[in-house]
Design a protein around this motif. Structure first.
Motif, short mmCIF file in Angstrom:
data_model
loop_
_atom_site.label_atom_id
_atom_site.label_comp_id
_atom_site.label_asym_id
_atom_site.label_seq_id
_atom_site.Cartn_x
_atom_site.Cartn_y
_atom_site.Cartn_z
N LEU A 12 0.82 -1.21 0.00
CA LEU A 12 0.00 0.00 0.00
C LEU A 12 0.86 1.27 0.00
CD1 LEU A 12 -2.79 -1.07 2.50
CD2 LEU A 12 -3.01 -0.86 0.01
N ASN A 13 1.91 1.27 0.77
CA ASN A 13 2.75 2.47 0.85
C ASN A 13 3.52 2.74 -0.43
OD1 ASN A 13 3.03 3.93 3.69
ND2 ASN A 13 2.48 1.79 4.05
N THR A 14 4.12 1.72 -1.02
CA THR A 14 4.87 1.96 -2.26
C THR A 14 3.93 2.35 -3.39
OG1 THR A 14 4.88 -0.40 -2.84
CG2 THR A 14 6.83 0.47 -1.67
N ALA A 15 2.75 1.74 -3.45
CA ALA A 15 1.80 2.07 -4.51
C ALA A 15 1.23 3.48 -4.33
CB ALA A 15 0.66 1.05 -4.54
N ALA A 16 0.94 3.86 -3.11
CA ALA A 16 0.38 5.19 -2.86
C ALA A 16 1.40 6.30 -3.09
CB ALA A 16 -0.16 5.28 -1.43
N GLN A 17 2.65 6.05 -2.69
CA GLN A 17 3.65 7.09 -2.78
C GLN A 17 4.46 7.05 -4.07
OE1 GLN A 17 5.75 7.77 0.96
NE2 GLN A 17 4.16 6.60 2.01
N SER A 70 6.84 -2.76 -4.89
CA SER A 70 5.85 -3.84 -4.73
C SER A 70 5.15 -4.13 -6.06
CB SER A 70 4.82 -3.46 -3.68
OG SER A 70 3.99 -2.42 -4.14
N SER A 71 4.56 -5.32 -6.12
CA SER A 71 3.77 -5.67 -7.30
C SER A 71 2.58 -4.72 -7.45
CB SER A 71 3.29 -7.12 -7.20
OG SER A 71 2.54 -7.32 -6.02
N MET A 72 2.03 -4.27 -6.33
CA MET A 72 0.93 -3.32 -6.41
C MET A 72 1.41 -1.99 -7.02
SD MET A 72 -1.66 -1.87 -3.47
CE MET A 72 -2.56 -3.42 -3.28
N GLN A 73 2.58 -1.56 -6.63
CA GLN A 73 3.14 -0.34 -7.19
C GLN A 73 3.34 -0.49 -8.70
OE1 GLN A 73 6.98 0.66 -5.60
NE2 GLN A 73 7.12 2.58 -6.73
N ARG A 74 3.87 -1.63 -9.12
CA ARG A 74 4.08 -1.86 -10.55
C ARG A 74 2.75 -1.90 -11.30
NH1 ARG A 74 7.98 -5.16 -8.22
NH2 ARG A 74 6.76 -7.05 -8.55
N ASP A 75 1.72 -2.49 -10.68
CA ASP A 75 0.39 -2.51 -11.31
C ASP A 75 -0.14 -1.09 -11.50
OD1 ASP A 75 0.29 -5.27 -11.50
OD2 ASP A 75 -0.92 -5.53 -9.68
N VAL A 76 -0.04 -0.28 -10.45
CA VAL A 76 -0.53 1.10 -10.53
C VAL A 76 0.23 1.87 -11.61
CG1 VAL A 76 -0.67 3.30 -9.28
CG2 VAL A 76 -1.41 1.18 -8.17
N GLU A 77 1.54 1.73 -11.63
CA GLU A 77 2.36 2.44 -12.62
C GLU A 77 2.02 2.01 -14.04
OE1 GLU A 77 6.28 1.58 -11.16
OE2 GLU A 77 6.20 3.23 -9.70
#
Length: 119
Positions: A12-17, A70-77
């Motif tokens: 959550l933190n890497t994806a949000a920031q 994170s994988s979530m960060q990569r998804d968001v990007e």
């Protein structure tokens, strides 16, 4: 639930920031959000009868590579929908059901959702 406390904070933190974990740990606000999100996940796990060692998880987060994304960060990007409900949803639902603060997790989820919609 015992494992649920670990993946939510870095994802959550890497994806949000939008920065690697090392940059989050280096910044006062980011580090506070990371620790707060972890505390909320541990409360949720405990409320559901699972044990989670907050200090052990925090040590793992502090030992993770500086460049970790994170994988979530990569998804968001990449513009792909992240698994927000699967990662943060259980924590938020537990907090609401058992009346404990999950505002950090909720805020991180809001930021990620807003980044996806451009709001």
């Amino acid at each position: 639930w015992g494992q649920a406390a670990f993946p939510a904070p870095p994802r959550l933190n890497t994806a949000a920031q939008g920065v690697p974990l090392g940059e989050i740990r280096a910044g006062h606000i980011g580090e506070n959000q990371l620790v707060s999100c972890l505390a909320e996940g541990c409360l949720a796990a405990g409320a559901r009868g699972a044990s989670s060692d907050r200090e052990e998880i925090l040590a793992r987060l502090r030992d993770a590579p500086e460049t970790m994304r994170s994988s979530m960060q990569r998804d968001v990007e990449a513009g792909r929908p992240p698994e927000l409900d699967a990662i943060g949803g259980p924590v938020v639902r537990a907090g609401r059901a058992d009346h404990f603060d999950v505002s950090t997790t909720e805020e991180l989820m809001r930021v990620i959702a807003a980044n996806l919609t451009g709001s």
